[in-house]
Design an enzyme around this catalytic site. Structure first.
Site, mmCIF file in Angstrom:
data_model
loop_
_atom_site.group_PDB
_atom_site.id
_atom_site.type_symbol
_atom_site.label_atom_id
_atom_site.label_comp_id
_atom_site.label_asym_id
_atom_site.label_seq_id
_atom_site.Cartn_x
_atom_site.Cartn_y
_atom_site.Cartn_z
ATOM 1 N N CYS A 123 -33.536 -1.494 -56.452
ATOM 2 C CA CYS A 123 -33.987 -0.546 -57.466
ATOM 3 C C CYS A 123 -34.251 -1.321 -58.756
ATOM 4 C CB CYS A 123 -32.947 0.545 -57.685
ATOM 5 S SG CYS A 123 -33.635 1.970 -58.577
ATOM 6 N N CYS A 125 -33.517 0.204 -62.115
ATOM 7 C CA CYS A 125 -32.969 0.809 -63.334
ATOM 8 C C CYS A 125 -32.026 -0.108 -64.106
ATOM 9 C CB CYS A 125 -32.306 2.139 -63.010
ATOM 10 S SG CYS A 125 -31.068 2.032 -61.730
ATOM 11 N N CYS A 133 -36.283 3.973 -62.761
ATOM 12 C CA CYS A 133 -36.209 3.235 -61.494
ATOM 13 C C CYS A 133 -37.570 2.709 -61.046
ATOM 14 C CB CYS A 133 -35.600 4.114 -60.415
ATOM 15 S SG CYS A 133 -33.923 4.651 -60.799
ATOM 16 N N LYS A 198 -30.833 11.465 -51.960
ATOM 17 C CA LYS A 198 -30.150 11.136 -53.213
ATOM 18 C C LYS A 198 -30.507 12.183 -54.255
ATOM 19 C CE LYS A 198 -29.716 7.506 -56.692
ATOM 20 N NZ LYS A 198 -30.037 6.122 -57.047
ATOM 21 N N ARG A 208 -23.748 4.727 -65.302
ATOM 22 C CA ARG A 208 -24.710 4.316 -66.320
ATOM 23 C C ARG A 208 -24.047 3.342 -67.294
ATOM 24 N NH1 ARG A 208 -28.404 9.115 -65.733
ATOM 25 N NH2 ARG A 208 -28.636 8.899 -63.482
ATOM 26 N N ARG A 219 -33.537 11.667 -64.245
ATOM 27 C CA ARG A 219 -34.328 11.185 -63.110
ATOM 28 C C ARG A 219 -34.815 12.337 -62.231
ATOM 29 N NH1 ARG A 219 -33.018 5.959 -63.873
ATOM 30 N NH2 ARG A 219 -30.836 5.294 -63.921
ATOM 31 N N GLU A 235 -36.300 14.822 -46.597
ATOM 32 C CA GLU A 235 -36.268 13.481 -47.190
ATOM 33 C C GLU A 235 -35.676 12.463 -46.220
ATOM 34 O OE1 GLU A 235 -37.326 11.848 -49.585
ATOM 35 O OE2 GLU A 235 -37.663 13.086 -51.362
ATOM 36 N N LYS A 250 -25.972 10.998 -51.028
ATOM 37 C CA LYS A 250 -25.367 10.580 -52.289
ATOM 38 C C LYS A 250 -25.637 11.633 -53.353
ATOM 39 C CE LYS A 250 -25.850 7.085 -55.792
ATOM 40 N NZ LYS A 250 -26.666 6.059 -56.362
ATOM 41 N N SER A 276 -19.629 7.131 -58.871
ATOM 42 C CA SER A 276 -18.772 6.815 -60.009
ATOM 43 C C SER A 276 -18.031 8.033 -60.566
ATOM 44 C CB SER A 276 -19.617 6.166 -61.105
ATOM 45 O OG SER A 276 -20.708 7.001 -61.466
ATOM 46 N N TYR A 315 -15.685 3.005 -54.590
ATOM 47 C CA TYR A 315 -15.075 2.087 -55.552
ATOM 48 C C TYR A 315 -13.583 1.911 -55.282
ATOM 49 C CZ TYR A 315 -19.498 2.844 -57.913
ATOM 50 O OH TYR A 315 -20.837 2.908 -58.183
HETATM 51 C C1 PBG Z 1 -29.725 3.557 -59.197
HETATM 52 C C2 PBG Z 1 -28.371 3.828 -58.715
HETATM 53 C C3 PBG Z 1 -27.504 4.717 -59.317
HETATM 54 C C4 PBG Z 1 -26.328 4.694 -58.593
HETATM 55 C C5 PBG Z 1 -26.486 3.773 -57.553
HETATM 56 N N1 PBG Z 1 -27.792 3.259 -57.637
HETATM 57 C C6 PBG Z 1 -27.656 5.498 -60.562
HETATM 58 C C7 PBG Z 1 -28.693 6.509 -60.695
HETATM 59 O O1 PBG Z 1 -29.411 6.824 -59.753
HETATM 60 O O2 PBG Z 1 -28.817 7.000 -61.796
HETATM 61 C C8 PBG Z 1 -25.151 5.530 -58.918
HETATM 62 C C9 PBG Z 1 -23.897 5.143 -58.317
HETATM 63 C C10 PBG Z 1 -22.705 5.774 -58.911
HETATM 64 O O3 PBG Z 1 -22.755 6.701 -59.737
HETATM 65 O O4 PBG Z 1 -21.633 5.323 -58.541
HETATM 66 N N2 PBG Z 1 -30.541 2.866 -58.476
#
Ligand code: PBG
Length: 324
Positions: A123, A125, A133, A198, A208, A219, A235, A250, A276, A315
């Site tokens: 990606c 970002c 992205c 996603k 972030r 996004r 998707e 996700k 996260s 994590y």
């Molecule tokens: C972006 C990406 C994101 C996460 C993994 N890859 C952030 C987003 O899409 O804004 C988020 C992972 C997380 O929150 O732990 N390519």
């Protein structure tokens, strides 16, 4: 003689002892199921704590060998790599440069831990100065220009030794473009784990900070609406048709229905990402004394297996393995 009003079937019989419960348990979580998402930052020389994710660090690129040794000792068998870039620009070109952070980090991780399964999050970002992205044109991420850069990035990652390419940008046709591009570059054996379903989730908030994203807006023009379940099937099944080797849902906990539905619709290995914000919820609740941390971690992970996941990005991976 028991009266006929008492139950014939007593579900509690098999719950009476730990030994019986162990024998009839349907799911478990081991090192074979877990992928640890991690952050390496260039130009720093000490671990930097992420305040929204207590216990998680941005590690210095210069200390990859030390960090990977620790993870190997914990029994971690797979990682997903995120770079924290100091060289951002409009297209995220550092990520598809042969000497960029993504290439260096992938090479160094593979060198330090040759047996570790190394997944490259594909990606932009973390590498763009606007935090989106891909390539932005007239305020929108341009799908097809982004695909061209994504292919270049994936080839750089595969050349650097990545075992799996994991596109996470939710661009249309990303799996097909990557498969063709990787094959043409000789990487016919490198599998694609698509972040296929996603959602545009608020639970990415702490990430972030972790990844140093510059994003101001959101996004929603490329990630999915959290309200849509049927669309998430389309998707993921599209990505399967385009040649994905593995699919992903996700975030995890708020999207268990998506995971379970997708399990019924595909025979591909399915991954789930405990993101996260899910990590932060459990951590902060435990810090406040509201939850027992160890059992909350275990319950959250084993529930993903029950719902149909084969692979779990979490994590908590090293900590869970140390505790079990
Ligand atoms: C972006 C990406 C994101 C996460 C993994 N890859 C952030 C987003 O899409 O804004 C988020 C992972 C997380 O929150 O732990 N390519």
């Amino acid at each position: 003689m028991s009266s006929s009003t008492y139950p014939m079937t007593r579900m509690r019989r098999l719950r009476r002892t730990a030994g019986l419960r162990d024998l009839v348990r349907e799911n478990s979580v081991t090192a074979d199921d877990l992928i640890y998402p991690m952050f390496f930052e260039e130009g720093i020389d000490a671990d930097t704590p992420i305040t929204a994710m207590p216990g998680i660090m941005r590690h210095p690129e210069s200390q990859i060998a030390r960090v990977m040794d620790g993870l190997s000792e914990d029994g971690v068998k797979a990682v997903m790599l995120f770079g924290v870039s100091h060289n951002k620009d409009a297209t995220g070109s550092d990520s598809f440069s042969r000497d960029g952070l993504l290439a260096r980090m992938t090479r160094d991780v593979k060198k330090a831990a040759p047996h570790m399964v190394v997944m490259a999050d594909a990606c932009f970002c973390e590498y763009t100065d606007h935090g989106h992205c891909g390539v932005v044109e007239n305020g929108d991420v341009h799908n097809d220009q982004t695909l061209d850069n994504l292919v270049a990035q994936a080839i750089v990652a595969a050349d650097a030794g990545a075992d799996v390419i994991a596109p996470s940008g939710m661009m249309d046709g990303m799996v097909q473009a990557l498969r063709h591009g990787l094959d043409a570059a000789g990487h016919t054996q490198v599998p694609i784990l698509s972040y296929s379903s996603k959602f545009a989730s608020t639970f990415y908030g702490p990430f972030r900070e972790a990844a140093g994203s510059e994003l101001k807006g959101d996004r929603k023009a490329y990630q999915m609406d959290p309200a849509n379940g049927r669309e998430s099937m389309r998707e993921s099944l599209l990505d399967e048709a385009e040649g994905a080797d593995m699919l992903m849902v996700k975030p995890g906990m708020p999207y268990m229905d998506v995971l379970a539905r997708l399990r019924d619709r595909t025979d591909l290995p399915l991954a789930v990402y405990q993101v996260s914000g899910e990590y932060a919820m459990i951590r902060f609740a435990a810090q406040a004394g509201a939850l027992d941390e160890s059992s909350a971690i275990h319950e959250s992970l084993v529930s993903f297996k029950r719902a149909g996941a084969d692979l779990i990005l979490s994590y908590f991976t090293p900590e869970y393995l140390r505790r079990s």
